[in-house]
Design an enzyme around this catalytic site. Structure first.
Site, PDB file in Angstrom:
ATOM      1  N   ASN A  39     -64.488  24.353 -39.740  1.00  0.00           N
ATOM      2  CA  ASN A  39     -63.866  24.803 -39.677  1.00  0.00           C
ATOM      3  C   ASN A  39     -65.122  25.817 -39.401  1.00  0.00           C
ATOM      4  OD1 ASN A  39     -63.393  27.250 -42.911  1.00  0.00           O
ATOM      5  ND2 ASN A  39     -62.133  25.275 -43.196  1.00  0.00           N
ATOM      6  N   ARG A  40     -65.043  27.120 -40.296  1.00  0.00           N
ATOM      7  CA  ARG A  40     -65.684  28.988 -40.299  1.00  0.00           C
ATOM      8  C   ARG A  40     -66.955  28.858 -40.510  1.00  0.00           C
ATOM      9  NH1 ARG A  40     -60.229  29.263 -41.687  1.00  0.00           N
ATOM     10  NH2 ARG A  40     -59.095  30.144 -40.557  1.00  0.00           N
ATOM     11  N   ASP A  85     -55.383  27.517 -48.625  1.00  0.00           N
ATOM     12  CA  ASP A  85     -56.539  26.935 -47.241  1.00  0.00           C
ATOM     13  C   ASP A  85     -58.130  27.333 -47.812  1.00  0.00           C
ATOM     14  OD1 ASP A  85     -57.955  26.310 -45.110  1.00  0.00           O
ATOM     15  OD2 ASP A  85     -56.233  28.616 -44.235  1.00  0.00           O
ATOM     16  N   HIS A  95     -58.450  15.706 -39.451  1.00  0.00           N
ATOM     17  CA  HIS A  95     -57.959  17.100 -39.704  1.00  0.00           C
ATOM     18  C   HIS A  95     -56.396  16.635 -39.549  1.00  0.00           C
ATOM     19  CE1 HIS A  95     -56.197  21.082 -39.016  1.00  0.00           C
ATOM     20  NE2 HIS A  95     -57.319  21.357 -39.619  1.00  0.00           N
ATOM     21  N   SER A  96     -56.294  15.622 -39.993  1.00  0.00           N
ATOM     22  CA  SER A  96     -54.424  14.528 -40.195  1.00  0.00           C
ATOM     23  C   SER A  96     -53.503  15.709 -41.054  1.00  0.00           C
ATOM     24  CB  SER A  96     -54.843  13.642 -40.603  1.00  0.00           C
ATOM     25  OG  SER A  96     -55.386  12.686 -39.824  1.00  0.00           O
ATOM     26  N   TYR A  97     -52.981  16.026 -40.587  1.00  0.00           N
ATOM     27  CA  TYR A  97     -51.246  17.000 -40.964  1.00  0.00           C
ATOM     28  C   TYR A  97     -50.826  15.477 -42.197  1.00  0.00           C
ATOM     29  CZ  TYR A  97     -52.219  21.403 -38.834  1.00  0.00           C
ATOM     30  OH  TYR A  97     -52.656  22.117 -38.791  1.00  0.00           O
ATOM     31  N   GLU A 116     -59.452  18.561 -46.274  1.00  0.00           N
ATOM     32  CA  GLU A 116     -60.142  17.795 -44.934  1.00  0.00           C
ATOM     33  C   GLU A 116     -61.674  17.895 -45.914  1.00  0.00           C
ATOM     34  OE1 GLU A 116     -59.268  20.727 -41.889  1.00  0.00           O
ATOM     35  OE2 GLU A 116     -58.014  21.930 -43.208  1.00  0.00           O
ATOM     36  N   GLN A 129     -61.349  21.412 -48.131  1.00  0.00           N
ATOM     37  CA  GLN A 129     -60.174  21.950 -47.513  1.00  0.00           C
ATOM     38  C   GLN A 129     -58.584  21.009 -48.138  1.00  0.00           C
ATOM     39  OE1 GLN A 129     -61.621  24.791 -46.312  1.00  0.00           O
ATOM     40  NE2 GLN A 129     -60.373  26.072 -45.887  1.00  0.00           N
ATOM     41  N   HIS A 161     -63.654  25.579 -36.578  1.00  0.00           N
ATOM     42  CA  HIS A 161     -63.889  24.631 -35.932  1.00  0.00           C
ATOM     43  C   HIS A 161     -64.948  24.347 -34.413  1.00  0.00           C
ATOM     44  CE1 HIS A 161     -61.407  23.694 -38.528  1.00  0.00           C
ATOM     45  NE2 HIS A 161     -60.032  23.632 -37.812  1.00  0.00           N
TER      46      HIS A 161
HETATM   47  C1  BGC Z   1     -58.224  25.933 -41.575  1.00  0.00           C
HETATM   48  C2  BGC Z   1     -57.225  26.856 -41.447  1.00  0.00           C
HETATM   49  C3  BGC Z   1     -56.621  26.842 -39.516  1.00  0.00           C
HETATM   50  C4  BGC Z   1     -56.621  25.407 -39.127  1.00  0.00           C
HETATM   51  C5  BGC Z   1     -55.669  24.799 -38.049  1.00  0.00           C
HETATM   52  C6  BGC Z   1     -58.063  24.742 -41.086  1.00  0.00           C
HETATM   53  O1  BGC Z   1     -59.050  23.473 -40.888  1.00  0.00           O
HETATM   54  O2  BGC Z   1     -58.786  25.896 -42.427  1.00  0.00           O
HETATM   55  O3  BGC Z   1     -57.431  28.140 -41.817  1.00  0.00           O
HETATM   56  O4  BGC Z   1     -55.505  27.528 -39.726  1.00  0.00           O
HETATM   57  O5  BGC Z   1     -57.920  25.119 -40.037  1.00  0.00           O
HETATM   58  O6  BGC Z   1     -57.028  25.436 -37.443  1.00  0.00           O
END
Ligand code: BGC
Length: 344
Positions: free
Chosen positions: A78-79, A247, A175-177, A310, A283, A104
């Site tokens: 994350n940020r 998000d 970061h699996s969808y 996440e 997240q 990330h």
């Molecule tokens: C973040 C999103 C981001 C995504 C893909 C997520 O973990 O929270 O804001 O767009 O990852 O990078």
């Protein structure tokens, strides 16, 4: 354990896929980035369903621009505001790859490196990475290990371990969808989601937490008694408007040990996934920025076609006094885990 060819990188390097499982679940994981490529579980009539978005072969993972499909994200998920932080009074500067912030960890992500394959057997595989001092701007040479391991029944665990020779931050997640109706089957808006989170951390227009911890009660962020992901996603609620959907970092209940974080039900398949973790936050991201992504099985993924869970330290925690610190002291051992359990 079956070890398969997963294609070649642009530089000619061969990637492999480690496929293993039991009668209840099957995993395929690559040594390129340690990404989770396939996760196959039975639906209510026993038929196999692949419930994670992914790419056909390693070239998709190499080209992935900003989706991080199936990746493990490190050194920091994350940020981080303004791509900067202080440790022991010294400033460290990271890439600004998301406006003026870091997302990330920035360029040359762990998810785009070839990891060394450590021990593996029919139940588990461990990958290792030596991340040098100042890698991506983070201090400390760190030995990182990620292990995927089967648990009893339809369950597996991802374990994150790290040791650094200098004080640093470590905050790694997967970061699996997920699409419990099957990858490529459409959106996840009818999935029923329960989150074990009484509070969340609102963020500004740049998705950086403001520092507040706000109760979810009475807001569209309240998933405590379960509701569909789509029920309130379109509400005129500032945090949802800023993020174009969910998000957000949820503050997981009971900040002790490994405990339930989420339960999700795929409405068409009857597949239920339960996530447990020892991280303080999680997240939840409804693939708001995913668009025309060429996935496996000729599927093209768009927004809301998957949902990421996440578990992690709160975003920008290194710059926020009120958040649990992601600082890893020199010589100390980082150990975190995420457990996924299935039924149908
Ligand atoms: C973040 C999103 C981001 C995504 C893909 C997520 O973990 O929270 O804001 O767009 O990852 O990078």
């Amino acid at each position: 354990m079956e070890v398969k060819d997963f294609g070649r990188l642009l530089d000619g390097c061969a990637a492999r896929l480690f496929v293993f499982g039991n009668e209840k679940l099957k995993l395929a994981v690559s040594d390129y980035g340690t990404s989770l490529v396939n996760l196959i579980v039975p639906d209510k009539s026993g038929g196999p369903v692949d419930i994670v978005l992914g790419y056909e072969d390693v070239s998709g993972y190499e080209k992935d621009e900003s989706c991080y499909l199936g990746c493990n994200v490190g050194r920091n998920a994350n940020r981080i505001r303004d791509g900067r932080f202080l440790i022991n009074g010294r400033e460290y500067i990271l890439d600004k790859n998301d406006g003026k912030n870091n997302l990330h960890s920035g360029a040359h992500p762990y998810s785009k490196r070839m990891w060394t394959v450590g021990k593996y057997n029919d139940e588990s595989v461990t990958f290792a990475l030596k991340s040098p001092h100042m890698d991506q701007g983070f201090p400390g040479e760190a030995d990182i290990r990620i292990t995927y391991e089967l648990l009893e029944g339809a369950a597996f665990r991802i374990r994150y371990e790290a040791v650094s020779d200098k004080d640093t931050i470590v905050n790694m997640t997967n970061h699996s969808y997920f699409n419990l109706n099957g990858e490529g089957s459409g959106n996840v808006l009818h999935h029923r989601l329960t989150l074990y989170a009484d509070a969340f951390t609102p963020a500004d227009a740049e998705s950086i937490p403001t520092g507040e911890i706000v109760p979810v009660a009475g807001t569209p962020m309240d998933f405590r008694s379960g509701k569909t992901i789509g029920q309130d996603i379109g509400e005129k609620y500032q945090p949802l408007i800023f993020a174009k959907g969910y998000d957000h970092n949820f503050v997981l209940d009971d900040q002790k040990g490994c405990r339930p974080a989420a339960e999700v039900l795929g409405d068409e398949t009857g597949i239920v996934m339960r996530i447990e973790t020892d991280y303080p936050g999680m997240q939840v991201y409804t693939a708001n920025y995913v668009k025309d992504v060429k996935g496996k099985n000729r599927h093209i993924y768009g927004p809301r076609e998957g949902v990421c869970f996440e578990p992690q330290f709160f975003p920008d925690a290194v710059n926020q006094d009120k958040f649990i610190s992601p600082l890893l002291k020199a010589g100390e051992r980082y150990k975190k885990e995420i457990i996924y359990r299935f039924s149908s």
